[in-house]
Design a protein around this motif. Structure first.
Motif, short mmCIF file in Angstrom:
data_model
loop_
_atom_site.label_atom_id
_atom_site.label_comp_id
_atom_site.label_asym_id
_atom_site.label_seq_id
_atom_site.Cartn_x
_atom_site.Cartn_y
_atom_site.Cartn_z
N ALA A 1 39.34 42.90 32.93
CA ALA A 1 39.01 41.75 33.77
C ALA A 1 40.11 40.71 33.59
O ALA A 1 40.46 40.35 32.46
N VAL A 2 40.67 40.24 34.70
CA VAL A 2 41.71 39.22 34.69
C VAL A 2 41.12 37.93 35.24
O VAL A 2 40.63 37.91 36.38
N VAL A 3 41.15 36.87 34.45
CA VAL A 3 40.62 35.58 34.89
C VAL A 3 41.79 34.70 35.32
O VAL A 3 42.73 34.45 34.56
N GLY A 4 41.76 34.23 36.57
CA GLY A 4 42.83 33.43 37.13
C GLY A 4 43.47 34.13 38.30
O GLY A 4 43.80 35.32 38.22
N ALA A 5 43.65 33.41 39.42
CA ALA A 5 44.27 33.99 40.61
C ALA A 5 45.46 33.17 41.06
O ALA A 5 45.76 33.07 42.24
N VAL B 1 39.19 43.99 37.66
CA VAL B 1 38.48 42.97 38.43
C VAL B 1 39.17 41.64 38.20
O VAL B 1 39.53 41.32 37.07
N GLN B 2 39.40 40.90 39.28
CA GLN B 2 40.03 39.58 39.18
C GLN B 2 38.99 38.51 39.45
O GLN B 2 38.28 38.56 40.46
N ALA C 1 37.86 41.74 43.68
CA ALA C 1 37.99 40.28 43.62
C ALA C 1 36.61 39.65 43.47
O ALA C 1 35.67 39.98 44.20
N MET C 2 36.50 38.74 42.51
CA MET C 2 35.29 37.94 42.33
C MET C 2 35.70 36.47 42.33
O MET C 2 36.26 35.98 41.34
N PHE C 3 35.48 35.78 43.44
CA PHE C 3 35.85 34.38 43.56
C PHE C 3 34.58 33.51 43.55
O PHE C 3 33.47 34.02 43.68
N CYS C 4 34.79 32.21 43.40
CA CYS C 4 33.67 31.26 43.33
C CYS C 4 32.74 31.59 42.16
O CYS C 4 31.52 31.46 42.27
N VAL D 1 41.47 39.31 30.07
CA VAL D 1 42.81 38.70 30.07
C VAL D 1 42.73 37.32 30.70
O VAL D 1 42.32 37.19 31.86
N ALA D 2 43.12 36.29 29.95
CA ALA D 2 43.11 34.92 30.47
C ALA D 2 44.47 34.58 31.07
O ALA D 2 45.48 34.51 30.36
#
Length: 408
Positions: free
Chosen positions: A8-12, A31-32, A139-142, A167-168
């Motif tokens: 999982a990657v946090v930040g776009a 997953v982002q 993609a997971m936004f909001c 991953v931050a």
């Protein structure tokens, strides 16, 4: 049922999108996650300097085809000491100059025809957004991570998912880094970065200028369509005064620093500014968790290497995790993550402290040191092997390179 992903990657932002693409390219399920609702390219007037080794990664990930026509090659770098022109003095260059022509290395040594490339951030975002839309990245936004433990991510709405590694890549002020209680070292500079783009009468010929004025470096970076991006480092109080000027007075202040070599100039973008600071994390990993990009290290813009550090984070993590998977290891195991930490911590710390020392050395008015700086520039100019080392350092092409950044 809780969904499960390898990573999982946090930040776009730029680093987060590139991280997701790099890991997807290596065959991991990704997953982002981002708090923003914006999945498209943001309206960003800034530019980024890509080192020539970073461009190798962009080529391998299939991003460069859509960027090459929008990127301006840097064929020359000219470093100078300078004094701004004002009503009491003529201003201009003082002391020696240091010249880094691309011909000194040559395409035969680098595999690239240029020392680097200047690309508008909006074009980088557009290329990455397009690549992500055709990738397998989910993609997971909001949504925002509330808690991470074991393999379970819990979101603010109480939903969960499972991942082997988190991953931050959520920026210099990383909320996730704070939630994971990761230590950081940080100090501010009494400087502000002012960014603006100009159009000019005469061609820049692909030359990037770095002029060291007493209050901070002033970079003139070549862009497409006979334009240049200016990165102006100025003392905080003075910067506030310059930003408050009328358009005509601000343009006159720019002329005093740009000089006459580009002919008549005009401002073609909004003024942007941000406070300058240094931040780095002494440890980049925790249990099934790593820091990358600006969440791991934020440096002074004096050398234009901030995003290139993040690019190398992406390439190094891809190498580490691919090797672990090939050996049948758990990619989130501490011993695997230690390999990433050792590889990236030294490079990030060295560049963070190096840019700090460089800024302190050049951003002052002490007479003997100004004289010594000029002599130093002139001395290095006469030593081609040393100039080549600096050029390869600027090109992110020294040390143990990850495979995605090695010569094609």
């Amino acid at each position: 049922m809780t969904r499960s992903y390898d990573i999982a990657v946090v930040g776009a932002g730029l680093a987060g999108r590139l991280m997701a693409l790099g890991l997807d390219h290596a065959g991991f399920s990704v997953v982002q996650i981002d708090r923003s609702a914006n999945r498209d390219a943001p309206d960003d007037g800034r530019t980024t300097a890509l080192s020539y080794a970073a461009v190798r990664l962009f080529r391998r990930l299939g991003l460069w085809d859509s960027l090459e026509d929008k990127a301006e090659p840097i064929t020359d770098i000219l470093v100078s000491n300078g004094e701004p022109r004002d009503r009491f003095r003529q201003g201009g260059l003082t002391g020696g100059q240091l010249h880094f022509p691309s011909s000194l290395l040559g395409e035969g040594e680098t595999g690239e025809p240029a020392l680097g490339y200047i690309v508008e951030n909006k074009d980088l975002h557009t290329a990455m957004a397009g690549a992500l839309s055709s990738s397998k990245v989910t993609a997971m936004f909001c949504t925002e991570v509330e808690h991470f433990s074991g393999r379970t991510i819990t979101f603010q709405d109480a939903k969960t998912l499972s991942t082997d590694l988190l991953v931050a890549c959520d920026g210099r002020h990383s909320p996730l880094r704070a939630k994971m209680n990761m230590q950081i070292l940080r100090w501010g500079y009494p400087q502000t970065g002012i960014i603006v783009n100009i159009a000019h009468e005469k061609p820049h010929n692909g030359v990037a200028h770095e002029v060291f004025y007493p209050d901070g470096p002033f970079a003139i970076l070549p862009m497409r369509n006979n334009q240049s991006s200016l990165v102006w480092t100025e003392r905080e109080r003075a910067a506030a005064s310059y930003l408050a000027l009328s358009d005509s007075d601000f343009l006159e202040a720019l002329r005093e620093r740009v000089g006459d070599h580009l002919g008549a100039i005009e401002v073609v973008s909004e003024r942007q500014s941000y406070p300058l600071s240094l931040m780095y994390a002494p440890k980049l990993i925790a249990q099934r968790f790593i820091l990358a990009g600006d969440a791991a290290h934020g440096i002074h813009p004096i050398a234009g290497q901030g995003f290139n550090l993040g690019i190398k984070d992406v390439a190094a993590l891809v190498d580490v995790l691919t090797e672990a998977r090939g050996a049948g290891l758990d990619i989130g195991h501490g011993a695997v993550l230690e390999n990433y930490d050792r590889w990236r911590r030294l490079d990030g710390t060295a560049l963070s402290l190096g840019t700090d020392v460089l800024n302190r050395l050049f951003s002052n008015t002490w007479g003997p040191l100004k004289h010594a700086r000029g002599l130093g520039l002139a001395a290095v100019q006469r030593i081609d092997p040393l100039r080549k080392v600096f050029m390869r350092l600027s090109g992110s092409d020294l040390g143990d390179l990850p495979r995605l950044m090695q010569r094609l």
